[in-house]
Design a protein around this motif. Structure first.
Motif, PDB file in Angstrom:
ATOM      1  N   MET A 126       0.934  -1.223   0.139  1.00  0.00           N
ATOM      2  CA  MET A 126      -0.160   0.432  -0.100  1.00  0.00           C
ATOM      3  C   MET A 126       0.972   1.307   0.350  1.00  0.00           C
ATOM      4  O   MET A 126      -0.054   2.255  -0.915  1.00  0.00           O
ATOM      5  CB  MET A 126      -1.286  -0.064   1.216  1.00  0.00           C
ATOM      6  N   ASN A 127       2.532   0.931   0.994  1.00  0.00           N
ATOM      7  CA  ASN A 127       2.755   2.460   0.686  1.00  0.00           C
ATOM      8  C   ASN A 127       2.922   2.665  -0.557  1.00  0.00           C
ATOM      9  O   ASN A 127       3.307   3.937  -0.924  1.00  0.00           O
ATOM     10  CB  ASN A 127       3.837   1.714   1.513  1.00  0.00           C
ATOM     11  N   THR A 128       3.557   2.093  -1.246  1.00  0.00           N
ATOM     12  CA  THR A 128       4.171   2.229  -2.608  1.00  0.00           C
ATOM     13  C   THR A 128       2.748   1.874  -3.389  1.00  0.00           C
ATOM     14  O   THR A 128       3.044   3.513  -4.549  1.00  0.00           O
ATOM     15  CB  THR A 128       5.145   1.100  -3.985  1.00  0.00           C
ATOM     16  N   VAL A 129       1.942   2.721  -3.730  1.00  0.00           N
ATOM     17  CA  VAL A 129       0.491   2.644  -4.253  1.00  0.00           C
ATOM     18  C   VAL A 129       0.228   3.995  -4.157  1.00  0.00           C
ATOM     19  O   VAL A 129       0.075   5.362  -4.790  1.00  0.00           O
ATOM     20  CB  VAL A 129      -1.023   1.800  -3.972  1.00  0.00           C
ATOM     21  N   MET A 130       0.710   4.905  -2.536  1.00  0.00           N
ATOM     22  CA  MET A 130       0.424   5.976  -2.281  1.00  0.00           C
ATOM     23  C   MET A 130       1.646   6.655  -2.911  1.00  0.00           C
ATOM     24  O   MET A 130       1.634   7.943  -3.089  1.00  0.00           O
ATOM     25  CB  MET A 130       1.347   5.745  -0.554  1.00  0.00           C
ATOM     26  N   ILE A 131       3.011   6.224  -2.583  1.00  0.00           N
ATOM     27  CA  ILE A 131       3.876   7.179  -3.432  1.00  0.00           C
ATOM     28  C   ILE A 131       3.690   6.879  -4.834  1.00  0.00           C
ATOM     29  O   ILE A 131       3.893   8.615  -5.054  1.00  0.00           O
ATOM     30  CB  ILE A 131       5.203   5.773  -3.226  1.00  0.00           C
ATOM     31  N   LEU A 132       3.740   6.240  -5.163  1.00  0.00           N
ATOM     32  CA  LEU A 132       3.571   6.218  -7.149  1.00  0.00           C
ATOM     33  C   LEU A 132       2.510   7.497  -6.767  1.00  0.00           C
ATOM     34  O   LEU A 132       1.938   8.324  -8.257  1.00  0.00           O
ATOM     35  CB  LEU A 132       2.626   5.313  -7.579  1.00  0.00           C
ATOM     36  N   ALA A 133       0.906   7.894  -6.117  1.00  0.00           N
ATOM     37  CA  ALA A 133      -0.275   7.997  -6.703  1.00  0.00           C
ATOM     38  C   ALA A 133       0.702   9.411  -6.008  1.00  0.00           C
ATOM     39  O   ALA A 133       0.525  11.075  -7.079  1.00  0.00           O
ATOM     40  CB  ALA A 133      -1.137   7.965  -5.819  1.00  0.00           C
ATOM     41  N   SER A 134       1.001   9.620  -5.017  1.00  0.00           N
ATOM     42  CA  SER A 134       2.217  11.013  -5.050  1.00  0.00           C
ATOM     43  C   SER A 134       2.760  11.923  -5.915  1.00  0.00           C
ATOM     44  O   SER A 134       2.774  13.420  -6.588  1.00  0.00           O
ATOM     45  CB  SER A 134       2.497  11.120  -3.830  1.00  0.00           C
ATOM     46  N   VAL A 135       3.313  10.648  -6.689  1.00  0.00           N
ATOM     47  CA  VAL A 135       4.497  11.364  -7.491  1.00  0.00           C
ATOM     48  C   VAL A 135       3.287  11.673  -9.018  1.00  0.00           C
ATOM     49  O   VAL A 135       3.787  13.104  -9.850  1.00  0.00           O
ATOM     50  CB  VAL A 135       5.675   9.814  -8.192  1.00  0.00           C
ATOM     51  N   LEU A 136       2.837  10.702  -9.263  1.00  0.00           N
ATOM     52  CA  LEU A 136       1.366  11.415 -10.359  1.00  0.00           C
ATOM     53  C   LEU A 136       0.639  12.551 -10.466  1.00  0.00           C
ATOM     54  O   LEU A 136       0.773  13.192 -11.279  1.00  0.00           O
ATOM     55  CB  LEU A 136       0.913   9.789 -11.065  1.00  0.00           C
ATOM     56  N   LEU A 137       0.681  12.796  -9.276  1.00  0.00           N
ATOM     57  CA  LEU A 137      -0.548  13.862  -9.180  1.00  0.00           C
ATOM     58  C   LEU A 137       0.757  14.808  -9.072  1.00  0.00           C
ATOM     59  O   LEU A 137       0.088  15.912  -9.590  1.00  0.00           O
ATOM     60  CB  LEU A 137      -1.113  13.725  -7.886  1.00  0.00           C
TER      61      LEU A 137
END
Length: 118
Positions: free
Chosen positions: A1-12
């Motif tokens: 889940m942490n990696t998903v949050m990281i990727l979401a932040s980066v993509l935003l």
């Protein structure tokens, strides 16, 4: 889940950059000498407001991420934004994607892969 949050932040964060680019293409070239002339139109530019919203959500996600994982793990993922922005710039804004840039993108991808495996 942490990696998903990281990727979401980066993509935003990347989306915010793309929205700024779109907004400033509409606004035109702005320099230090004429920035005050452009403030009014920039404040009413919905593309720029969208960018600020994306930045705000990205920061909130990033704060959550850094409360859970080591920065030495999370921070290199920001490089993915460079990759996505370069590719999106090519497709959405007809920006150049030279062979040397493509090699650079591949190097970034390899680096992020290696760090994510650690």
């Amino acid at each position: 889940m942490n990696t998903v949050m990281i990727l979401a932040s980066v993509l935003l964060n990347c989306l915010a950059q793309l929205l700024i680019r779109k907004g400033m293409l509409i606004e035109g070239e702005v320099g230090i000498g004429n920035i005050f002339h452009h403030i009014g139109p920039m404040l009413t530019n919905l593309w720029l407001w969208g960018a600020m919203f994306c930045y705000a959500v990205s920061i909130l996600l990033w704060m959550s991420v850094l409360s859970k994982v080591e920065i030495s793990y999370a921070y290199p993922f920001l490089s993915i934004g460079y990759v996505v922005a370069s590719i999106a710039g090519y497709f959405f804004f007809s920006e150049s994607l030279t062979p040397i840039r493509i090699v650079g993108i591949l190097v970034i991808c390899i680096g992020v892969f290696l760090i994510s495996r650690s």
